[in-house]
Design a protein around this motif. Sequence first.
Motif, PDB file in Angstrom:
ATOM      1  N   THR A 410       0.823  -1.217   0.000  1.00 26.26           N
ATOM      2  CA  THR A 410       0.000   0.000   0.000  1.00 26.26           C
ATOM      3  C   THR A 410       0.853   1.260   0.000  1.00 26.26           C
ATOM      4  OG1 THR A 410      -0.146   0.071   2.422  1.00 26.26           O
ATOM      5  CG2 THR A 410      -1.842  -1.198   1.249  1.00 26.26           C
ATOM      6  N   THR A 411       2.149   1.109   0.228  1.00 25.00           N
ATOM      7  CA  THR A 411       3.041   2.273   0.252  1.00 25.00           C
ATOM      8  C   THR A 411       3.106   2.911  -1.128  1.00 25.00           C
ATOM      9  OG1 THR A 411       4.367   1.215   1.972  1.00 25.00           O
ATOM     10  CG2 THR A 411       5.364   3.067   0.785  1.00 25.00           C
ATOM     11  N   GLY A 412       2.924   4.202  -1.180  1.00 29.59           N
ATOM     12  CA  GLY A 412       2.999   4.925  -2.450  1.00 29.59           C
ATOM     13  C   GLY A 412       1.695   4.991  -3.215  1.00 29.59           C
ATOM     14  N   ASP A 413       0.762   4.115  -2.918  1.00 30.20           N
ATOM     15  CA  ASP A 413      -0.613   4.147  -3.434  1.00 30.20           C
ATOM     16  C   ASP A 413      -0.775   3.732  -4.902  1.00 30.20           C
ATOM     17  OD1 ASP A 413      -1.426   5.060  -0.923  1.00 30.20           O
ATOM     18  OD2 ASP A 413      -1.188   7.163  -1.497  1.00 30.20           O
ATOM     19  N   LEU A 414       0.312   3.488  -5.657  1.00 27.67           N
ATOM     20  CA  LEU A 414       0.133   3.099  -7.058  1.00 27.67           C
ATOM     21  C   LEU A 414      -0.533   1.738  -7.177  1.00 27.67           C
ATOM     22  CD1 LEU A 414       0.529   3.435 -10.100  1.00 27.67           C
ATOM     23  CD2 LEU A 414       2.818   2.423  -9.839  1.00 27.67           C
ATOM     24  N   TRP A 415      -0.047   0.758  -6.414  1.00 26.43           N
ATOM     25  CA  TRP A 415      -0.587  -0.589  -6.542  1.00 26.43           C
ATOM     26  C   TRP A 415      -2.048  -0.632  -6.111  1.00 26.43           C
ATOM     27  CZ3 TRP A 415       2.751  -5.340  -4.669  1.00 26.43           C
ATOM     28  CH2 TRP A 415       2.418  -6.456  -5.447  1.00 26.43           C
ATOM     29  N   THR A 416      -2.359   0.033  -5.008  1.00 33.28           N
ATOM     30  CA  THR A 416      -3.758   0.051  -4.565  1.00 33.28           C
ATOM     31  C   THR A 416      -4.644   0.755  -5.587  1.00 33.28           C
ATOM     32  OG1 THR A 416      -3.156   1.968  -3.206  1.00 33.28           O
ATOM     33  CG2 THR A 416      -3.363  -0.155  -2.088  1.00 33.28           C
ATOM     34  N   GLN A 417      -4.120   1.787  -6.232  1.00 37.00           N
ATOM     35  CA  GLN A 417      -4.908   2.475  -7.261  1.00 37.00           C
ATOM     36  C   GLN A 417      -5.176   1.554  -8.444  1.00 37.00           C
ATOM     37  OE1 GLN A 417      -6.218   5.914  -7.223  1.00 37.00           O
ATOM     38  NE2 GLN A 417      -7.413   4.675  -8.665  1.00 37.00           N
ATOM     39  N   ILE A 418      -4.163   0.796  -8.868  1.00 36.56           N
ATOM     40  CA  ILE A 418      -4.360  -0.152  -9.962  1.00 36.56           C
ATOM     41  C   ILE A 418      -5.403  -1.195  -9.582  1.00 36.56           C
ATOM     42  CG2 ILE A 418      -3.233  -2.019 -11.265  1.00 36.56           C
ATOM     43  CD1 ILE A 418      -0.676  -0.324 -11.264  1.00 36.56           C
ATOM     44  N   VAL A 419      -5.346  -1.695  -8.339  1.00 35.46           N
ATOM     45  CA  VAL A 419      -6.321  -2.700  -7.899  1.00 35.46           C
ATOM     46  C   VAL A 419      -7.727  -2.120  -7.899  1.00 35.46           C
ATOM     47  CG1 VAL A 419      -7.076  -4.090  -5.927  1.00 35.46           C
ATOM     48  CG2 VAL A 419      -4.666  -4.088  -6.609  1.00 35.46           C
ATOM     49  N   SER A 420      -7.900  -0.905  -7.417  1.00 31.76           N
ATOM     50  CA  SER A 420      -9.230  -0.295  -7.454  1.00 31.76           C
ATOM     51  C   SER A 420      -9.708  -0.078  -8.880  1.00 31.76           C
ATOM     52  CB  SER A 420      -9.223   1.041  -6.690  1.00 31.76           C
ATOM     53  OG  SER A 420      -9.311   0.828  -5.305  1.00 31.76           O
ATOM     54  N   ASP A 421      -8.788   0.319  -9.769  1.00 29.53           N
ATOM     55  CA  ASP A 421      -9.166   0.510 -11.174  1.00 29.53           C
ATOM     56  C   ASP A 421      -9.584  -0.816 -11.804  1.00 29.53           C
ATOM     57  OD1 ASP A 421      -8.497   3.155 -10.836  1.00 29.53           O
ATOM     58  OD2 ASP A 421      -6.566   3.015 -11.868  1.00 29.53           O
ATOM     59  N   VAL A 422      -8.883  -1.903 -11.470  1.00 31.94           N
ATOM     60  CA  VAL A 422      -9.195  -3.213 -12.047  1.00 31.94           C
ATOM     61  C   VAL A 422     -10.492  -3.777 -11.483  1.00 31.94           C
ATOM     62  CG1 VAL A 422      -8.450  -5.641 -12.056  1.00 31.94           C
ATOM     63  CG2 VAL A 422      -6.838  -3.844 -12.691  1.00 31.94           C
ATOM     64  N   THR A 423     -10.695  -3.639 -10.183  1.00 31.01           N
ATOM     65  CA  THR A 423     -11.873  -4.240  -9.535  1.00 31.01           C
ATOM     66  C   THR A 423     -13.103  -3.355  -9.581  1.00 31.01           C
ATOM     67  OG1 THR A 423     -11.277  -3.330  -7.359  1.00 31.01           O
ATOM     68  CG2 THR A 423     -10.384  -5.508  -7.936  1.00 31.01           C
ATOM     69  N   GLY A 424     -12.893  -2.051  -9.763  1.00 30.83           N
ATOM     70  CA  GLY A 424     -14.018  -1.124  -9.699  1.00 30.83           C
ATOM     71  C   GLY A 424     -14.492  -0.884  -8.278  1.00 30.83           C
ATOM     72  N   LEU A 425     -13.653  -1.231  -7.279  1.00 35.55           N
ATOM     73  CA  LEU A 425     -14.052  -1.117  -5.874  1.00 35.55           C
ATOM     74  C   LEU A 425     -13.117  -0.166  -5.134  1.00 35.55           C
ATOM     75  CD1 LEU A 425     -14.611  -4.922  -5.181  1.00 35.55           C
ATOM     76  CD2 LEU A 425     -16.385  -3.193  -5.586  1.00 35.55           C
ATOM     77  N   ALA A 426     -13.687   0.559  -4.178  1.00 33.33           N
ATOM     78  CA  ALA A 426     -12.892   1.447  -3.340  1.00 33.33           C
ATOM     79  C   ALA A 426     -12.191   0.643  -2.250  1.00 33.33           C
ATOM     80  CB  ALA A 426     -13.771   2.519  -2.720  1.00 33.33           C
ATOM     81  N   GLN A 427     -11.057   1.148  -1.791  1.00 29.22           N
ATOM     82  CA  GLN A 427     -10.319   0.538  -0.689  1.00 29.22           C
ATOM     83  C   GLN A 427      -9.986   1.603   0.346  1.00 29.22           C
ATOM     84  OE1 GLN A 427      -7.071  -2.336  -2.199  1.00 29.22           O
ATOM     85  NE2 GLN A 427      -7.470  -0.979  -3.929  1.00 29.22           N
ATOM     86  N   GLN A 428     -10.202   1.245   1.586  1.00 31.57           N
ATOM     87  CA  GLN A 428      -9.843   2.135   2.684  1.00 31.57           C
ATOM     88  C   GLN A 428      -8.476   1.730   3.216  1.00 31.57           C
ATOM     89  OE1 GLN A 428     -11.506   2.154   6.998  1.00 31.57           O
ATOM     90  NE2 GLN A 428     -12.946   3.350   5.765  1.00 31.57           N
ATOM     91  N   VAL A 429      -7.552   2.666   3.246  1.00 32.61           N
ATOM     92  CA  VAL A 429      -6.219   2.420   3.792  1.00 32.61           C
ATOM     93  C   VAL A 429      -6.164   3.076   5.164  1.00 32.61           C
ATOM     94  CG1 VAL A 429      -3.734   2.688   3.444  1.00 32.61           C
ATOM     95  CG2 VAL A 429      -5.250   2.414   1.472  1.00 32.61           C
TER      96      VAL A 429
END
Length: 510
Positions: A410-429
């Motif tokens: 989750t550091t840097g937010d790029l990977w989490t952003q890609i996952v949200s873009d792929v899944t269409g779901l929001a993530q709370q960090v």
Amino acid sequence: MDLLIGIDVGTGSSKGVLTTLEGAVVARAEAVPARASERTVMPAPGHVEQDADAVWWDDVRGLLRELTVAAGRAGGSVAGVCVSGIGPTVLPADAAGRPLRPAILYGVDTRAVDEIAWLEKELGAEAIVATGGSALSTQSAGPKVRWLQTHEPDVWERTRYLFMANSYAVFRLTGAYVLDHHSASQSSPLYDVGARAWVPEWAAVVAPGLELPELRWPGDLAGHVTPAAAAETGLAVGTPVAVGTVDAWAEAESVDVASPGELMLMYGSTAFFVAPTAAPVRHAPLWTTVGVRPGAYSLAGGMASTGSLTGWFRHLTDPAGGFAELFAEAAAVPAGSRGLLTLPYFLGERTPVSDPEARGAILGLTLRHGRADVFRSILEGVAYGIRQNLEFIAASGTPVELIVAIGGGTTGDLWTQIVSDVTGLAQQVPRERSGACYGDAKLAGVAIGAVDPNQRWNAPGITITPRESDADVLSTGYRLYRELYPATAMIQHGLAELERSAVGGARRPA
């Protein structure tokens, strides 16, 4: 001032945290190996191991020394300790509790395929699911115990204890031979999920003649620090020690994911999913387990190589470099990685394909592609695997209303952003990202009666929301990802057999 110590023994490194009884972080510590390649060894295809003393215990005692010193500097004293760790693992030890061989790791170790087939035939595949909640897989500890009997009978003959990472730390600290219910529920077919107890008649088949550990809950008291352990760690004699659990479930506790409708997504060396449920939910190929708290259950899944895959690629392309440059380069690559697609099955795969013979692939390479494109495709490939797992969880009838993301990825937010873009779901960090060790500190507080298990331990930090701009290209990528494994599975299996033949690691019948 009373303080709590939480320590998590990880695949790539171990971390510790010192907190107040209210969850405020006083100090952090990390045990990072000088040579990561020597921490986790793969002595044969499908075999993944760690040395319990040179890795687990050295990390635990080193972190405890550092954090007890920090407690003294803060003017406090350590009121409780809890250790979590990678799991389920299988560590055989002799009558004195000394390890007889390196520990066999969790689902990334795929050696016990034949033993799975033998146990299903011997006990009945349907009966195993009905009792243990899940079909046997490389994640299950039971087949690896059977593997020891078959392949290392001399080790098995001397075995008197079976440990996991957290229970070995407890034994070294207190002398107690205990295991938490959650870890036991990943020891199928030894454990009955409905009865929340060992299955004696199956234990006689899987672990004949062996006394299994006493079962307690992760937030229960395991014992107190012995004089010998105090001398090694700096803790005071008599310091209370909690039972602890598997890292992913301690991670869920660290972000207060404990209620149905919530899901923890862990970005670690592996990706892990924990969705609390009110009752056992059986849905192949996911894992039904008991939870951290008494009476709780969870539906879980895990990918075999995620953060370990990014680490492999970093070491391959720039051994002396860090991740910051790689992630910066990947952020400049458009969605879809310029036509690249990665299948992240570099250590086989756990859920949802449950195939230890699966192998990784990077498809679409041309001479125009560079390392940034490949790295971005690895991040996207993992994101596609996460989406597939989330779809299986949804298909089980388990609602997911809140995803909490945690872990080093989750550091840097790029990977989490890609996952949200792929899944269409929001993530709370969450605000506090220390991870499993932070959950361990909470469990230590629960064990000494100073922390309410229902207390909110972590506050929301940021929320990652999906971007519509990349939805079409990533939907196409996901469709191709779903087609790639079925189209190449037989080729992957053939390559796995070639790998075994090349190093003399062909499986023997169970």
